[in-house]
Each structure stands twice: as C-alpha cells, then as structure tokens.
Design a protein around this motif. Sequence first.
Motif, PDB file in Angstrom:
ATOM      1  N   ASP A  18      -6.918   2.205  -6.593  1.00  0.00           N
ATOM      2  CA  ASP A  18      -7.231   3.298  -5.679  1.00  0.00           C
ATOM      3  C   ASP A  18      -7.954   2.734  -4.458  1.00  0.00           C
ATOM      4  O   ASP A  18      -9.062   2.209  -4.568  1.00  0.00           O
ATOM      5  CB  ASP A  18      -8.119   4.324  -6.391  1.00  0.00           C
ATOM      6  N   SER A  34      -8.269   4.591  -1.513  1.00  0.00           N
ATOM      7  CA  SER A  34      -8.409   5.731  -0.594  1.00  0.00           C
ATOM      8  C   SER A  34      -9.592   5.557   0.341  1.00  0.00           C
ATOM      9  O   SER A  34      -9.491   5.830   1.550  1.00  0.00           O
ATOM     10  CB  SER A  34      -8.552   7.032  -1.394  1.00  0.00           C
ATOM     11  N   ASP A  44       0.864  -1.177   0.000  1.00  0.00           N
ATOM     12  CA  ASP A  44       0.000   0.000   0.000  1.00  0.00           C
ATOM     13  C   ASP A  44       0.898   1.223   0.000  1.00  0.00           C
ATOM     14  O   ASP A  44       1.825   1.318   0.821  1.00  0.00           O
ATOM     15  CB  ASP A  44      -0.910   0.006   1.231  1.00  0.00           C
ATOM     16  N   LYS A  49      -8.793   2.934   2.932  1.00  0.00           N
ATOM     17  CA  LYS A  49      -7.847   3.449   3.922  1.00  0.00           C
ATOM     18  C   LYS A  49      -8.545   4.393   4.897  1.00  0.00           C
ATOM     19  O   LYS A  49      -8.271   4.370   6.099  1.00  0.00           O
ATOM     20  CB  LYS A  49      -6.687   4.168   3.222  1.00  0.00           C
ATOM     21  N   TRP A  55      -4.412   7.015  -1.624  1.00  0.00           N
ATOM     22  CA  TRP A  55      -3.829   5.723  -1.261  1.00  0.00           C
ATOM     23  C   TRP A  55      -4.037   4.727  -2.389  1.00  0.00           C
ATOM     24  O   TRP A  55      -5.130   4.643  -2.960  1.00  0.00           O
ATOM     25  CB  TRP A  55      -4.459   5.189   0.018  1.00  0.00           C
ATOM     26  N   THR A  56      -2.982   3.983  -2.714  1.00  0.00           N
ATOM     27  CA  THR A  56      -3.080   2.967  -3.762  1.00  0.00           C
ATOM     28  C   THR A  56      -2.520   1.644  -3.255  1.00  0.00           C
ATOM     29  O   THR A  56      -1.637   1.621  -2.396  1.00  0.00           O
ATOM     30  CB  THR A  56      -2.297   3.367  -5.035  1.00  0.00           C
ATOM     31  N   HIS A  57      -3.069   0.570  -3.801  1.00  0.00           N
ATOM     32  CA  HIS A  57      -2.490  -0.763  -3.577  1.00  0.00           C
ATOM     33  C   HIS A  57      -1.700  -1.096  -4.834  1.00  0.00           C
ATOM     34  O   HIS A  57      -2.250  -1.088  -5.944  1.00  0.00           O
ATOM     35  CB  HIS A  57      -3.577  -1.803  -3.341  1.00  0.00           C
ATOM     36  N   GLN A  59       0.934   5.602  -0.536  1.00  0.00           N
ATOM     37  CA  GLN A  59       0.246   6.877  -0.756  1.00  0.00           C
ATOM     38  C   GLN A  59       1.029   7.679  -1.786  1.00  0.00           C
ATOM     39  O   GLN A  59       2.214   7.950  -1.607  1.00  0.00           O
ATOM     40  CB  GLN A  59       0.125   7.657   0.552  1.00  0.00           C
TER      41      GLN A  59
END
Length: 506
Positions: free
Chosen positions: A250, A252, A216, A255, A228-230, A218
């Motif tokens: 994405d 976000s 993960d 998160k 926030w991205t994976h 940001q």
Amino acid sequence: MNTVNYNREKVREKYKDLFKYSLDFIYVHDLNGNLLDANEHGLEVLGYEREDIPNVKFLDLLADKSQLKTAYSAIEEIKEGGKQKERSEYKLKTKDGEIVYIQSYGIPLFKNDEMYGILGIATDITAKKKAKLQLKESEKRYKNLFEQNPFAITILNKDGIIVDCNPAAEGLIGYKRENIIGRHFLNISLVQQKDYESVNKLFKKFMNEKEVHRADLQIQRKDETLIWTHVHGSLFRLDNRKYAQIILYDISQRKAAEQLINKELEKLKELDEVRKDLITRISHELKTPLTVINSSIEYLLERNRLNESDLNEETIETIDTLNRGAIRLKRLVENLIDSTKIEYDKFKLIKEKQDFVEIIENVIRELSFLIKKRNLEFKTNFPENFILSVDKMRIKQVLSNLILNAIKNTPPEGLIEVKMEQKGKYLEVSVKDTGIGLTTEEITQIFERFGKIERRGEGFESIETQGSGLGLFISKTIVEMHKGEIWVNSKGRNKGSTFKFTLPIE
C-alpha cells in the motif's frame, strides 16, 4: 535371549543370494520379534556386531513405540495371509542412537508346516525421508511466513486464477479468501476498467517469462475505495506447474505526497517562469535609459577632455562617479540578460577565426585605468599571435570577468599575471593574482549562478565587494559552449588565486 530353534544354514542356503548380494537390510526374527539373523549390510546400518544378535529384539529397535501396533499388525497379516499387502515403514534407532528410516515387507518361514518366523527385506529410506521431512518443515515455515507476512501476497496460476492469498491480502483488498479463490483476478473488480487491458497484457507477458515486472497500480477495494499499490511479481514452479506470486504494498500515502510535491513543483515552475519573464522585461526596460545615461555622461566627459566645458573639478568628479556607477549597472543588466538567455537555452555563439592575443590585449587596454588606479603590477606572457575559432564578444566577456575579478580582489601593490600557452590540442589561459584567495567552500560555489561570495570585516577593506555573482557563472557557460573547461586553484585565504580555462584548437 532369543531361543527359537533357528536353522540358520538352511535359511541362508535358501536365500543365499539375498544375504550375499542384496543392498537391502535382510533380517530374520521370530513371531515375538526376537532377532535371529541379519546380513552384514543390515548389521552395519544398525551398528551391531553379529554376536549382538541373540540379545536384540526387532521391537526394541523401534525409535517410536507407537509403531508397535504397526509391527504386530504386519506379523498378524503375514500369519493369516502369508504375505503383506504393502510395505511397512519404521523409524529405527541404531545402537549409537542415530535414527534410520526403513520400508520393509516380510515373508513367512516354516518348520514342519508351522510358521515360526519372518524373513524381512528392508530398504533404507533415511535420506529420502529426511528430505521429505525437511521439505515438510520448509513448507511449514513458508506457510507461516506466507500467513504472517505484513505484505499482501496472492498466488495465481498460469491462467490468472487465484489459488491462495494471505490475511494481509484480505485486509488490503477487503475480500475474504474463500470468496476469491478459484476466481480470475480480473473478475473481482480489483483492477479498474481503464487499466483492464494493459494489466491483462502485462500478466500474460509476465507469465511467458519475458520480464519480471514492478509497477504502481491503483486498485479498487471491495468497499469501492481506491488505493495505490506497488505490485511486484515473481514466478515459481510447484509439481511442474507454473505459478505467480504477487506482492502488493500500500503506497497511498507515498502517492499522495508525490502528487502534492508535483503540484508544488508546478507552482514553482510557474513562479520561475514569472521570475525569468520579469528579469527579462526589467533588464530590457533598463537597457534603453541606461544607454541614454551612459551616452550623456560620455558626452560630458569628452567635452571636458577637449576643454569645451566650464565644469568645475567637483562636478567632474561627480560625473565620473556617475559614470562608474552607470558602467556597473550596465554590466549587471547585460549579465542578467545573458543569465536569462542561458536558462531559456537561447544563449548562442557566433564563432569566427580570431587572433586570441589581440583579444586579450584589447581587454587589458580597456582595464588599464583600473590597474593603475589600484597600483597593481601587471605581467603578461603570450606569443605575438594565436589564431583560434571563437565567439570574439563572448571570449572577451570571459577575459574581462576574470581579469576584473583579479583586480577587485587583489590589494594595492599586488601582482596579476596573465599567461596563455598551447597544451596539446588545447589553448590554456591563466589569470593569476596575489589577492585574498579562496577557501575550499568558496571554490565549490564560485561558478554557480548568483554565487557571489560575501566578504566583510577586517582584512577585506582594500578589496571591492560589489558584484552580482553572475559573471563567473556566465564565463563558465561560455567556455563550456566552446567545448572547453574552466576552474580555479587557491591555497586558501590571502594566498592568491589562479583562474584557468582551456579552449580546443580546431
């Protein structure tokens, strides 16, 4: 009908090795494309018999008539230069309608110094061509998948240079493809400065195939907003070059939800600490006055037994009621303190070698008044003595809880049986009653903290329902701290229960 005066024997003699041994398609046609001759391999590939040759035109074999221009250009090139500069590629149709791909080149045939035909040598490239077409189609499908994928995909070379990205990636990071291709992914402000070093190390480690990593991260979009991205990476090779396919999701919202949950969990932890502290304080505050109350009641009862008081019968009954209530309250306070110690991991054992039979007999003796009061039959089955290393006070607590539980849940004239026996490397103790029994659901919750089972209504008039739901929870903890097990069996309502626990024989 092919009418050119073709001297088959002469041509065959001159090129006999080609016609006899070649694995290629050897053929002869005149300047108008009429087929004059062919080797057996060529005929077999095209599906024709030798007698079909006079009626076949090479140009009729073309599956795509747009190739006519190529064929005529090749003939003219041979006429003018005596040879072809490069091979021609054709898509042919066999007699059965199958498609065959060939690469051919031709050499001129002369008669009386005049060119009358062409001897062609064609290599079957069908397998290669089909593989190439399949690859092209696969690339097309991949390109469509790449372009239309809802997830952001970026392709990096081994040095971290961006080679390509799909429209979803443009939308996610806010950069146009043409503005980032050819740039290092760390040089477009996506990765925050605080993460720069760790991400760079991770990328190098990943490209060296040490691990396929998910993380993960940001990132900062072009408009400087943070999301926030994976990130998921995979390696592939193209033209013997290594590339990384990076997919970003994405997350976000996820998160934000996680952060909210974590904040709430912290609040709950704080509240739980307050609860534990409150229980501990209240329990200890209650313990001192309860001791005074219990001592006073015992003093009055003792004086009455010794005929040293002039209390009437009604007063004595009142004092006796107060005594039972004080004992229950004392037990509740002790259970609350023990339960809190378990939560704080401060519940300790002091183990010594003890006569287990003596412990059981002491517990039964202390509860004998209740057994007689409820008119219960009580049986025991154990040896004269059995030495075992245990915490005497805590094991006595377990036995008291189990036997008292059986007394409270068994109607008058019922039976309670306590038994102990050695089973291999363990001592097994059982407390069996003919009471109201347990349902399957009740069995699953009976050893839980505050797992008190509420029973009210018809059929429960003769049992005692008071209790905190802590006794069996604490008993389970004590047994497990002795490295034993505790469980209960019951066939259902009004069919009794059997509580059992084991302790290792050290």
